[in-house]
Design a protein around this motif. Structure first.
Motif, PDB file in Angstrom:
ATOM      1  N   THR A  38      39.656 -50.784  37.077  1.00  0.00           N
ATOM      2  CA  THR A  38      40.932 -50.796  36.372  1.00  0.00           C
ATOM      3  C   THR A  38      41.437 -49.363  36.254  1.00  0.00           C
ATOM      4  O   THR A  38      40.742 -48.488  35.722  1.00  0.00           O
ATOM      5  CB  THR A  38      40.790 -51.411  34.967  1.00  0.00           C
ATOM      6  OG1 THR A  38      40.293 -52.746  35.098  1.00  0.00           O
ATOM      7  CG2 THR A  38      42.125 -51.442  34.252  1.00  0.00           C
TER       8      THR A  38
ATOM      9  N   THR B  38      30.072 -51.492  32.253  1.00  0.00           N
ATOM     10  CA  THR B  38      31.381 -50.854  32.412  1.00  0.00           C
ATOM     11  C   THR B  38      31.202 -49.350  32.401  1.00  0.00           C
ATOM     12  O   THR B  38      30.658 -48.788  31.452  1.00  0.00           O
ATOM     13  CB  THR B  38      32.337 -51.281  31.285  1.00  0.00           C
ATOM     14  OG1 THR B  38      32.425 -52.716  31.259  1.00  0.00           O
ATOM     15  CG2 THR B  38      33.721 -50.698  31.509  1.00  0.00           C
TER      16      THR B  38
ATOM     17  N   ASN C  67      33.109 -45.739  32.591  1.00  0.00           N
ATOM     18  CA  ASN C  67      34.422 -45.142  32.360  1.00  0.00           C
ATOM     19  C   ASN C  67      34.454 -43.711  32.891  1.00  0.00           C
ATOM     20  O   ASN C  67      33.671 -42.863  32.473  1.00  0.00           O
ATOM     21  CB  ASN C  67      34.743 -45.164  30.858  1.00  0.00           C
ATOM     22  CG  ASN C  67      34.788 -46.583  30.312  1.00  0.00           C
ATOM     23  OD1 ASN C  67      35.525 -47.420  30.811  1.00  0.00           O
ATOM     24  ND2 ASN C  67      33.981 -46.860  29.301  1.00  0.00           N
ATOM     25  N   TYR C  68      35.387 -43.464  33.821  1.00  0.00           N
ATOM     26  CA  TYR C  68      35.524 -42.165  34.464  1.00  0.00           C
ATOM     27  C   TYR C  68      36.830 -41.494  34.041  1.00  0.00           C
ATOM     28  O   TYR C  68      37.807 -42.162  33.703  1.00  0.00           O
ATOM     29  CB  TYR C  68      35.559 -42.306  35.991  1.00  0.00           C
ATOM     30  CG  TYR C  68      34.257 -42.715  36.627  1.00  0.00           C
ATOM     31  CD1 TYR C  68      33.408 -41.768  37.166  1.00  0.00           C
ATOM     32  CD2 TYR C  68      33.898 -44.052  36.705  1.00  0.00           C
ATOM     33  CE1 TYR C  68      32.220 -42.140  37.778  1.00  0.00           C
ATOM     34  CE2 TYR C  68      32.702 -44.433  37.303  1.00  0.00           C
ATOM     35  CZ  TYR C  68      31.871 -43.472  37.836  1.00  0.00           C
ATOM     36  OH  TYR C  68      30.704 -43.840  38.427  1.00  0.00           O
ATOM     37  N   GLU C  69      36.841 -40.165  34.123  1.00  0.00           N
ATOM     38  CA  GLU C  69      38.081 -39.419  33.929  1.00  0.00           C
ATOM     39  C   GLU C  69      38.047 -38.178  34.810  1.00  0.00           C
ATOM     40  O   GLU C  69      37.063 -37.429  34.810  1.00  0.00           O
ATOM     41  CB  GLU C  69      38.264 -39.004  32.469  1.00  0.00           C
ATOM     42  CG  GLU C  69      39.560 -38.251  32.223  1.00  0.00           C
ATOM     43  CD  GLU C  69      39.735 -37.828  30.773  1.00  0.00           C
ATOM     44  OE1 GLU C  69      40.761 -37.207  30.454  1.00  0.00           O
ATOM     45  OE2 GLU C  69      38.827 -38.111  29.966  1.00  0.00           O
TER      46      GLU C  69
ATOM     47  N   ARG D 108      33.854 -52.024  36.460  1.00  0.00           N
ATOM     48  CA  ARG D 108      33.092 -53.139  35.896  1.00  0.00           C
ATOM     49  C   ARG D 108      32.143 -53.671  36.967  1.00  0.00           C
ATOM     50  O   ARG D 108      32.569 -54.068  38.049  1.00  0.00           O
ATOM     51  CB  ARG D 108      34.032 -54.253  35.421  1.00  0.00           C
ATOM     52  CG  ARG D 108      33.322 -55.455  34.799  1.00  0.00           C
ATOM     53  CD  ARG D 108      34.340 -56.540  34.448  1.00  0.00           C
ATOM     54  NE  ARG D 108      33.732 -57.790  34.035  1.00  0.00           N
ATOM     55  CZ  ARG D 108      33.480 -58.125  32.774  1.00  0.00           C
ATOM     56  NH1 ARG D 108      33.803 -57.282  31.798  1.00  0.00           N
ATOM     57  NH2 ARG D 108      32.937 -59.296  32.478  1.00  0.00           N
TER      58      ARG D 108
ATOM     59  N   GLN E 282      44.362 -53.654  37.918  1.00  0.00           N
ATOM     60  CA  GLN E 282      42.977 -54.034  38.176  1.00  0.00           C
ATOM     61  C   GLN E 282      42.808 -54.375  39.652  1.00  0.00           C
ATOM     62  O   GLN E 282      43.614 -55.095  40.240  1.00  0.00           O
ATOM     63  CB  GLN E 282      42.543 -55.234  37.328  1.00  0.00           C
ATOM     64  CG  GLN E 282      41.065 -55.576  37.539  1.00  0.00           C
ATOM     65  CD  GLN E 282      40.636 -56.836  36.809  1.00  0.00           C
ATOM     66  OE1 GLN E 282      41.360 -57.827  36.800  1.00  0.00           O
ATOM     67  NE2 GLN E 282      39.458 -56.810  36.206  1.00  0.00           N
TER      68      GLN E 282
ATOM     69  N   SER F  56      38.150 -47.358  35.000  1.00  0.00           N
ATOM     70  CA  SER F  56      37.086 -48.143  34.377  1.00  0.00           C
ATOM     71  C   SER F  56      36.488 -49.058  35.439  1.00  0.00           C
ATOM     72  O   SER F  56      37.192 -49.875  36.027  1.00  0.00           O
ATOM     73  CB  SER F  56      37.653 -48.961  33.214  1.00  0.00           C
ATOM     74  OG  SER F  56      36.646 -49.754  32.634  1.00  0.00           O
TER      75      SER F  56
ATOM     76  N   SER G 136      42.237 -41.778  34.644  1.00  0.00           N
ATOM     77  CA  SER G 136      41.016 -42.437  34.193  1.00  0.00           C
ATOM     78  C   SER G 136      40.826 -43.720  34.982  1.00  0.00           C
ATOM     79  O   SER G 136      41.788 -44.349  35.426  1.00  0.00           O
ATOM     80  CB  SER G 136      41.082 -42.754  32.697  1.00  0.00           C
ATOM     81  OG  SER G 136      41.150 -41.567  31.934  1.00  0.00           O
TER      82      SER G 136
END
Length: 633
Positions: free
Chosen positions: A67, A36, A38-40, A126, A72, A124, A122
């Motif tokens: 997501t 996973t 996680n970006y912002e 996967r 999603q 996410s 943000s």
């Protein structure tokens, strides 16, 4: 030289990848890996991020989703050019889009494009893939999570990539969490790693299930290597997996699939008389990348730079000691030669010579003077020269390749070995962090030999000596696999024919089961072969009842096996890739959030997220306007 890595804003804002979470689920000899990311977007305008990262060369990417807030989006597998066009169209329409694709040059490199993230948003990501776990010299199963995508050397006549600068791994601005769950029919005896682990936690009395995770404070500045040990490791096993309920019966994904883990045990009478002949050709990497970091450290005294200098110098010293041990362990009457390569190549003798005290001492003196001073990593030409030499009658050729695997023409090299597989066996050794699994495993697989990865100098000699023992075993010929199944049940073998067998070394076979039977649900597989003129066989009886909670791991690995065999048959590969949801060189995962979006005015801000390593300039040929990408590896 850049003071910091990644493309930065005028305010020195960091790249948008915040953290990486990895969950490893090991079932016997195969693993499912869920990552996973996680970006912002901290920019004040829409952002596109590009993240280039390594995966195992034989991995089957089978799920990709994003997501955003409460939404999603699950990606679909489509033909690669179609996926790229849909991605570009989505960005120009102001929609959020995600594109995951395999490198055209090497199957162990993927790029993930995260497009049109609004300011402050943000996301996410996967990513899920399945992979086989290689068996090590001490019977441990090896999983490696690469932190380093080493700079792949490109020959001078190839101009797609231009090296720019080094990036200290210690400056990677995102965190990593890693946990593993292991389950097997046999007890788990221990789990080891090159990184600090929390204590192993068993989940049942039989100790067939366990969990472990990285200790707190881990810095993602090296490969995370995990070694898993089972009791009774050489016991053959079979895993039968139910088909996908929504898939068409009779198709690969709709029918049950079986994975056999075979461990042939050769007759002791035959094993007691190991081969006393052979032509042994050792091919050593002397490219600058084997100790490039020595020069880098003078310019950039970072902790990771200094550590890699020490490690690579240790490897070079240990490789010389190991070669000394190898030469002293060769049987009298055999032939040998030593090649070394970089931008060019050298060989100690014009042709392979008979092994004697005189020729051994001459070779050892030359080896002692060797350094990592031959420039780039061009392994193709020395291999071509080796194969051009006539084989010596009654002296089977065994090629030992030692390299850090930093090449871009992986597929061309493996194709050369495959085309010459009838004249030799190839044993490969990946040296150091980030060695290309696609190259090292591919050389051994197509060359009918065995692959080893060496990330600690103290483990080099036992691994190399195991491969020498394999090479000294007489070649196994006339290999066949026959199936005895109940009436009404048929089998389609999906794996290519077994071409190499070694004492106690695992072979995996995938097959599709069709039909039903009212009889006892048990099958039998018999492996027959001839060893030094002696016919032998091994049998495995197994239940046809599907195992519980295996997901579709076996089906996806079987699909990947078929995709690799079909190679250049684009139409067939695309159909199989789309049907199975498994990535290939001709397809890509594409996800588009088709909510309301406004057409973008002007270019997106592009941020390229680095893994530890080096960066390259590359022209993006898929855009209608010129774009300069910088890939940090």
């Amino acid at each position: 030289k850049m003071d910091c890595c990644g493309l930065l804003t005028a305010q020195k804002e960091p790249v948008p990848l915040k953290s990486v979470e990895v969950e490893l689920q090991v079932r016997d000899h195969v693993a499912t890996v869920v990552s996973t990311l996680n970006y912002e977007n901290k920019e004040d305008k829409p952002l596109e991020a590009v993240f280039v990262f390594p995966l195992p060369g034989d991995a089957a990417v089978c799920h990709f989703s994003a997501t955003i807030g409460q939404t999603q989006i699950v990606a679909e597998v489509k033909e690669k050019q179609q996926a790229r066009e849909e991605y570009d169209d989505a960005l120009s329409s102001g929609q959020q889009a995600f594109l995951l694709e395999e490198s055209d040059q090497s199957p162990d490199i993927f790029s993930l494009s995260v497009g049109s993230l609004p300011p402050g948003e943000s996301a996410s990501i996967r990513l899920e893939y399945v992979t086989e776990l290689a068996v090590q010299a001490d019977d441990g199963l090896r999983f490696c999570l690469p932190a380093v995508l080493n700079p792949r050397y490109q020959p001078q006549d190839s101009c797609c990539y231009v090296q720019v600068t080094s990036v200290p791994a210690s400056l990677v601005p995102y965190s990593l969490s890693f946990s593993a769950r292991v389950s097997s029919p046999r007890p788990v005896s221990k789990v080891e790693s090159n990184c600090s682990l929390d204590p192993l936690q068993y989940l049942n009395i039989e100790q067939t299930q366990a969990t472990v995770k990285l200790a707190a404070g881990h810095k993602f500045d090296r490969d995370v290597e995990v070694l898993i040990y089972y009791k009774d490791a050489h016991q053959p096993t079979a895993v039968v997996e139910a088909g996908q309920a929504s898939a068409k019966p009779g198709s690969l994904m709709g029918d049950p699939a079986v994975m056999l883990s075979l461990y042939p045990e050769f007759p002791q009478a035959v094993m007691s008389s190991l081969a006393s002949c052979g032509e042994f050709v050792f091919l050593l990497d002397r490219s600058g990348s084997m100790d490039d970091h020595m020069n880098d450290s003078k310019r950039d005294q970072t902790r990771i730079g200094s550590a890699r200098v020490f490690i690579m110098l240790s490897f070079l010293s240990s490789l010389k000691d190991t070669l000394l041990l190898l030469l002293k362990s060769l049987p009298m009457g055999c032939y040998f030669n030593i090649y070394s390569f970089g931008s060019g190549y050298e060989h100690i003798f014009p042709t392979s010579v008979e092994y004697s005290q005189k020729t051994m001492e001459e070779a050892l003196k030359t080896v002692e003077r060797m350094g990592a001073d031959l420039g780039g990593t061009e392994i193709l030409k020395p291999l071509q020269h080796i194969y051009s030499q006539p084989c010596i009658p009654n002296q089977p050729r065994q090629v030992f390749v030692f390299t850090d695997g930093e090449v871009w023409n992986t597929k061309e090299i493996i194709s050369l070995v495959k085309n010459n597989s009838g004249s030799h066996r190839c044993f490969s050794f990946g040296i150091g962090e980030g060695a290309s699994s696609a190259l090292i495993n591919g050389l051994a697989k197509e060359g009918g030999g065995h692959a080893q990865f060496i990330t600690g100098a103290d483990r080099m000699q036992p691994k190399v000596m195991q491969s020498l023992r394999f090479a000294l075993q007489p070649a196994v010929v006339d290999i066949s696999v026959t199936w005895d199944l109940p009436k009404g049940v048929s089998v389609t073998v999906l794996s290519p024919p077994i071409t190499a067998l070694f004492q106690g070394q695992r072979s995996l076979v995938y097959a599709q089961l069709s039909g039903q039977s009212s009889e006892a649900a048990e099958g039998c597989v018999t492996v027959k072969y001839s060893l030094a003129g002696h016919p032998s066989q091994n049998q495995l009886h197994f239940s046809l009842t599907p195992a519980q909670d295996t997901g579709l791991t076996v089906h996806r690995l079987a699909a990947r096996t078929l995709i690799q065999q079909d190679g250049g048959l684009k139409k067939k590969v695309v159909e199989l890739s789309v049907q199975s949801g498994v990535s290939s060189i001709f397809t890509a995962f594409i996800a588009v959030n088709k909510g309301d979006g406004e057409a973008i005015q002007g270019p997106l801000v592009r941020r390229n997220v680095q893994t530890p390593g080096e960066c390259y300039f590359m022209k993006n040929k898929n855009k209608s306007h010129a774009v300069l990408k910088i890939y940090y590896r």
